[in-house]
Design a protein around this motif. Structure first.
Motif, mmCIF file in Angstrom:
data_model
loop_
_atom_site.group_PDB
_atom_site.id
_atom_site.type_symbol
_atom_site.label_atom_id
_atom_site.label_comp_id
_atom_site.label_asym_id
_atom_site.label_seq_id
_atom_site.Cartn_x
_atom_site.Cartn_y
_atom_site.Cartn_z
ATOM 1 N N GLU A 20 0.846 -1.166 -0.131
ATOM 2 C CA GLU A 20 0.074 0.041 0.051
ATOM 3 C C GLU A 20 0.861 1.161 -0.017
ATOM 4 O O GLU A 20 2.030 1.210 0.186
ATOM 5 N N GLU A 21 0.331 2.487 -0.275
ATOM 6 C CA GLU A 21 1.094 3.611 -0.268
ATOM 7 C C GLU A 21 2.097 3.907 0.786
ATOM 8 O O GLU A 21 1.639 4.073 1.890
ATOM 9 N N ARG A 61 4.145 2.815 -4.251
ATOM 10 C CA ARG A 61 3.590 1.635 -3.743
ATOM 11 C C ARG A 61 4.516 0.461 -4.056
ATOM 12 O O ARG A 61 4.053 -0.783 -3.950
ATOM 13 N N GLN A 206 2.062 -4.766 -9.953
ATOM 14 C CA GLN A 206 0.863 -4.231 -10.555
ATOM 15 C C GLN A 206 1.306 -2.787 -11.198
ATOM 16 O O GLN A 206 2.244 -2.317 -10.653
ATOM 17 N N HIS A 208 -0.147 1.264 -12.791
ATOM 18 C CA HIS A 208 -0.616 2.326 -11.828
ATOM 19 C C HIS A 208 -1.918 1.869 -11.661
ATOM 20 O O HIS A 208 -2.992 1.233 -12.209
ATOM 21 N N ARG A 209 -2.535 2.600 -10.367
ATOM 22 C CA ARG A 209 -3.630 2.240 -9.699
ATOM 23 C C ARG A 209 -4.881 2.896 -10.773
ATOM 24 O O ARG A 209 -6.032 1.922 -10.609
ATOM 25 N N PRO A 213 -4.689 -0.416 -14.311
ATOM 26 C CA PRO A 213 -5.069 -1.380 -13.160
ATOM 27 C C PRO A 213 -4.920 -2.803 -13.447
ATOM 28 O O PRO A 213 -4.999 -3.156 -14.550
ATOM 29 N N GLU A 273 2.987 8.094 -9.512
ATOM 30 C CA GLU A 273 3.928 6.997 -10.214
ATOM 31 C C GLU A 273 4.012 7.432 -11.717
ATOM 32 O O GLU A 273 4.896 7.150 -12.410
#
Length: 712
Positions: A20-21, A61, A206, A208-209, A213, A273
């Protein structure tokens, strides 16, 4: 002794921990520590080569490291280790004793043939040695240990505790900076069988959120960065991302200047990011507020980049760094403009409210603010600073009334709403409010300038009153804190006394102020009624502390790009100068003198004279009598000294230090002849003391600028 790497396979190693961040203010340090920890462990195990390079990655992340040319098996290596004395290793029947078996077990060689152990030494000194070829480390086991050790030693201020579901269906307690969701461990294209934080490593990460995604497979370790950028919309390199942000900000600023403090750039880099720069605006009406308030509000609360024109005047335009790249950023822009408005409104409100009450009316309220439990409140401190400042002003023929007034109101902005919200603005707001109150311009400037220099290399006050108050403020802190037993120890200096001492040095030296350090220390000490300060604030100790800071400062100074040497600095400072304003001129003169041919001989002679005078136990006459000079060499030295004295004294009074030292060249030959022909410690006490008096007069003249003996 290493063997060839030909039997081992070398490939790029990639290890990534996806989370997580992560905490943005410490992301750069976390990334560097993660990379360095993994690399150091592999290098110690012999799994890297001379051509191995390390690349660090850190995004909001993820922490990752890529190391080239990593071996899957380290080469075997010889081990020779002393075990035990022979008489302890074997019993009377020649069998291994428990201590020997325990030692071999600890080293991993319990089953070794005892006949292969080496005996060395004679008699009682005979000892048993293990002498084997050890198997080199395997990458998989080493990477497992390296990852666990590195994660446990990361500079994480506060750990998070959470649970993960294991394969057996049980929950396991895990702690890390933030919850981890994945680990990559690739050697070339091969996934390593390692795990940590309750997660088995693979080749999945993973992107970029929002822009990419979902999971992303990394086919090979050396394709990590390119895959993330092309498919994942992530720039994994912290430094590359930061450089891209900086370049984009400069481009978006156009003809304006963008304010980019390093700390803000690092923090913003740690928040995105895939950075995108957008331009926003705020209402021009807010520009009536001091721009320092607006800039700090934007930087501290919103992580925005303020813009100024080329003269440094704030624009109502600012730049934001977004984590979303879009061709239609209107919603992002309007959202940020909407968010910043209440922040700027707060700043304006604080400014307007503070102006309703003059600084002078706040002076008595300083009594409510504790300065130090042993040194009283801020009002008491203000009065001490006021006493020091007015005394310094009197010595410098400056305005005592203005100095006292500046000292009286300088700390009152600590009681304002604006400084309460933004402590970084103390002094800056004091200046604005003092101007608004109609205070003298120098008094207003001193409210801000008395904090200068705030750090090494910072600017100095521009006004005389600001300079006086800066010295007084730092002296009060230094003497008071020292007096209550809180002088710096080792690397601990919670009250920044080293910085205060260096600030005093710079102010006296760079402003060319003819103030005497010991007198300044005693002046400050006299302001304290506290018995502790009178007992513990030893003036000599504080003086030495300041001189040590001065020594460090002088090492950074130079002439024509050449730094001063330790010998040159010691030559000047060993005389414990009361005034330090002319030290750079003295050092420059010493540098020029040292380049002269007779300098070495004169320095050696000076050192010899110093040693003679130190060993003398008799009272030396103040003046050498020419009537008692019997040997031509001592008469010649006496006359040579007399002949140069008028010019030497005149040059010294005019601070022409180079001329002072160059005039000593005329003494070179007479001094040599004196020591060749004259026995100083003559059996006749009258002749001995007269010669000592001559040497003492000579010593005083030679050391007017510096102790030349330190150059020997």
């Amino acid at each position: 002794m290493s063997k060839s790497h030909s039997s081992s396979q070398a490939a790029t190693l990639l290890i990534e921990v996806f989370t997580e961040e992560l905490p943005p203010k410490s992301l750069r340090r976390l990334g560097d520590a993660f990379s360095e920890g993994i690399f150091t462990a592999l290098k110690a195990a012999g799994l890297t080569t001379e051509s191995s390079t390390i690349t660090s990655f850190a995004t909001p992340r993820r922490l990752a490291v890529q190391i080239s040319d990593v071996l899957d098996q380290a080469p075997d290596f010889p081990v020779r280790e002393k075990l035990l004395p022979t008489n302890i290793a074997f019993d009377a029947d020649g069998k291994a004793t428990p201590p020997l078996l325990k030692k071999l077990s600890a080293l991993g060689y319990l089953g070794i043939d005892l006949a292969t152990l080496e005996k060395a030494g004679d008699g009682k000194n005979e000892a048993l040695f293990l002498n084997v070829i050890a198997k080199g480390a395997a990458l998989e086991q080493t990477a497992q240990a390296a990852l666990e050790q590195t994660l446990s030693k990361l500079p994480i201020a506060k750990m998070m505790h959470y649970q993960v579901l294991q394969k057996n269906g049980q929950l396991a307690e895990v702690q890390f900076a933030r919850p981890a969701h994945g680990i990559i461990a690739l050697h070339g294209t091969r996934a390593l069988n390692i795990n940590s934080l309750g997660i088995d490593a693979g080749n999945q990460t993973q992107g970029h959120r929002f822009l990419a995604p979902g999971e992303l497979a990394i086919a090979a370790a050396d394709q990590y960065e390119s895959t993330l950028e092309a498919q994942g919309k992530v720039i994994p390199s912290f430094n590359k991302r930061r450089a891209q942000i900086e370049a984009a900000l400069l481009k978006a600023a156009g003809d304006d200047l963008v304010l980019m403090p390093d700390s803000l750039l690092d923090e913003v880099t740690a928040l995105v990011e895939w950075p995108a720069i957008y331009t926003c605006h705020f209402d021009p009406e807010f520009l009536e507020v001091p721009q320092e308030c607006l800039i700090l509000t934007m930087q501290t609360n919103q992580k925005y980049f303020a813009l100024t024109d080329k003269q440094g005047k704030l624009r109502n335009r600012f730049l934001i760094v977004s984590n979303i790249e879009t061709s239609k950023p209107s919603a992002i822009i309007s959202g940020n403009e909407r968010v910043v408005r209440p922040r700027l409104s707060d700043a304006r409100f604080f400014f307007q409210q503070d102006q309703k009450r003059p600084l002078a009316s706040r002076v008595t309220d300083l009594a409510k603010v504790v300065y130090h439990n042993q040194l009283g409140n801020q009002l008491e401190r203000t009065k001490r600073v006021q006493g020091i400042a007015t005394a310094i002003a009197k010595h410098l023929n400056a305005d005592e009334k203005l100095s006292g007034r500046a000292a009286e109101i300088a700390k009152t902005d600590l009681l304002t709403d604006m400084v309460g919200e933004f402590p970084e603005l103390q002094g800056i707001m004091g200046r604005y409010y003092a101007i608004h109150d109609g205070e003298n311009a120098q008094v207003a400037a001193a409210c801000s300038e008395h904090y200068m220099p705030r750090f090494a290399g910072d600017a100095l006050p521009q006004t005389q009153i600001g300079t006086i108050l800066a010295i007084a403020d730092k002296l009060e802190t230094l003497v008071g804190i020292w007096g209550v037993g809180l002088s710096p120890t080792g690397d601990k200096d919670p009250y920044a006394l080293r910085r205060h001492a260096l600030g005093i040095c710079r102010l006296l030296l760079e402003k060319n102020l003819s103030l005497r350090l010991p007198e300044l220390i005693e002046l400050a000490r006299a302001q304290f009624p506290q018995k502790e300060v009178q007992d513990k604030a030893n003036a000599a100790d504080i003086y030495e502390f300041i001189i040590d800071r001065l020594r460090a400062y002088l090492r950074d100074q130079s002439v024509a790009g050449k730094p001063f040497t330790s010998a040159e600095i010691d030559a000047v400072l060993s005389q414990a100068p009361d005034q330090i304003n002319d030290l750079l001129e003295r050092l420059t003169a010493v540098r020029e003198f040292n380049a002269l041919a007779p300098a070495i001989q004169l320095a050696a002679a000076n050192k010899r004279i110093s040693n003679i005078l130190k060993k003398t136990t008799t009272v030396i006459p103040a003046i050498c009598s020419s009537k008692l000079l019997q040997i031509p060499a001592e008469s010649a030295l006496y006359k040579a000294l007399e002949s140069i004295t008028p010019a030497l004294t005149s040059a010294y009074e005019k601070r022409q230090f180079v001329d002072v030292l160059k005039s000593l060249v005329a003494l070179s030959a007479p001094i040599d002849q004196f020591f060749a022909d004259v026995m100083v410690m003559d059996p006749n006490p009258e002749l001995r003391d007269n010669r000592l008096a001559l040497l003492q007069q000579l010593h005083q003249k030679m050391n007017l600028v510096a102790d030349l003996g330190k150059l020997a």
